[in-house]
Design a protein around this motif. Structure first.
Motif, PDB file in Angstrom:
ATOM      1  N   TYR A 255      45.510  17.702 -16.087  1.00  0.00           N
ATOM      2  CA  TYR A 255      44.826  17.824 -17.372  1.00  0.00           C
ATOM      3  C   TYR A 255      43.361  18.211 -17.228  1.00  0.00           C
ATOM      4  O   TYR A 255      42.782  18.761 -18.134  1.00  0.00           O
ATOM      5  CB  TYR A 255      44.934  16.520 -18.174  1.00  0.00           C
TER       6      TYR A 255
ATOM      7  N   TYR B 289      35.662  10.459 -22.931  1.00  0.00           N
ATOM      8  CA  TYR B 289      36.449  11.531 -22.318  1.00  0.00           C
ATOM      9  C   TYR B 289      35.760  12.093 -21.077  1.00  0.00           C
ATOM     10  O   TYR B 289      36.412  12.475 -20.114  1.00  0.00           O
ATOM     11  CB  TYR B 289      36.677  12.626 -23.359  1.00  0.00           C
TER      12      TYR B 289
ATOM     13  N   ILE C  72      43.899  15.087 -24.606  1.00  0.00           N
ATOM     14  CA  ILE C  72      44.950  14.646 -23.697  1.00  0.00           C
ATOM     15  C   ILE C  72      46.276  14.778 -24.449  1.00  0.00           C
ATOM     16  O   ILE C  72      46.382  14.322 -25.588  1.00  0.00           O
ATOM     17  CB  ILE C  72      44.707  13.192 -23.258  1.00  0.00           C
TER      18      ILE C  72
ATOM     19  N   SER D  97      47.855  12.570 -27.571  1.00  0.00           N
ATOM     20  CA  SER D  97      46.857  11.794 -28.312  1.00  0.00           C
ATOM     21  C   SER D  97      46.846  12.225 -29.779  1.00  0.00           C
ATOM     22  O   SER D  97      47.191  13.354 -30.123  1.00  0.00           O
ATOM     23  CB  SER D  97      45.470  11.965 -27.693  1.00  0.00           C
TER      24      SER D  97
ATOM     25  N   HIS E 113      39.846  11.433 -13.350  1.00  0.00           N
ATOM     26  CA  HIS E 113      41.137  12.102 -13.159  1.00  0.00           C
ATOM     27  C   HIS E 113      40.959  13.583 -12.823  1.00  0.00           C
ATOM     28  O   HIS E 113      41.815  14.388 -13.142  1.00  0.00           O
ATOM     29  CB  HIS E 113      41.981  11.954 -14.435  1.00  0.00           C
TER      30      HIS E 113
ATOM     31  N   ALA F 255      47.720   9.488 -18.323  1.00  0.00           N
ATOM     32  CA  ALA F 255      48.275  10.465 -19.259  1.00  0.00           C
ATOM     33  C   ALA F 255      49.742  10.171 -19.554  1.00  0.00           C
ATOM     34  O   ALA F 255      50.196  10.337 -20.685  1.00  0.00           O
ATOM     35  CB  ALA F 255      48.114  11.875 -18.700  1.00  0.00           C
TER      36      ALA F 255
END
Length: 119
Positions: A115, A103, A50, A53, A110, A25
């Protein structure tokens, strides 16, 4: 056999992937990577983009991106990003990758980061 050999050669030329663990990120926020979220509006409402983006959903919009940028395309599951990546590479963009698994896989990789918890 010759068709499979040609596919393997062509695939290397036109398909390029970024693994979910390689997309950080902070790289998106710093501008070292131009992450383009090509997911639908409904998908973006369900799970937010994110931060940093760009939000594009058509090939026409994508073709306005700078040709010298390090571009990573991201869709929900990886399929649409591959198609758009292929089209951009065929049109002359050289540094375009798609996020392998999309995604969904990025969020899984993550999941302990900030996020993942945004709703």
């Amino acid at each position: 056999v010759s068709v499979l050999g040609r596919f393997a050669r062509d695939r290397k030329e036109f398909f390029s992937y970024l693994m979910p663990g390689e997309l950080l990120a902070q790289d998106v926020l710093s501008g070292s990577v131009t992450l383009v979220d090509v997911r639908s509006e409904d998908q973006r409402r369900e799970t937010p983009p994110i931060p940093g983006s760009l939000l594009h959903s058509t090939l026409r919009e994508l073709k306005k991106l700078p040709r010298n940028a390090h571009i990573v395309l991201m869709c929900e599951d990886g399929y649409l990003a591959n198609l758009y990546s292929l089209r951009l590479r065929q049109s002359g963009w050289t540094d375009v990758k798609s996020l392998l698994g999309g995604y969904k896989r990025w969020r899984q990789y993550h999941r302990n980061e900030f996020y993942y918890h945004i709703k």
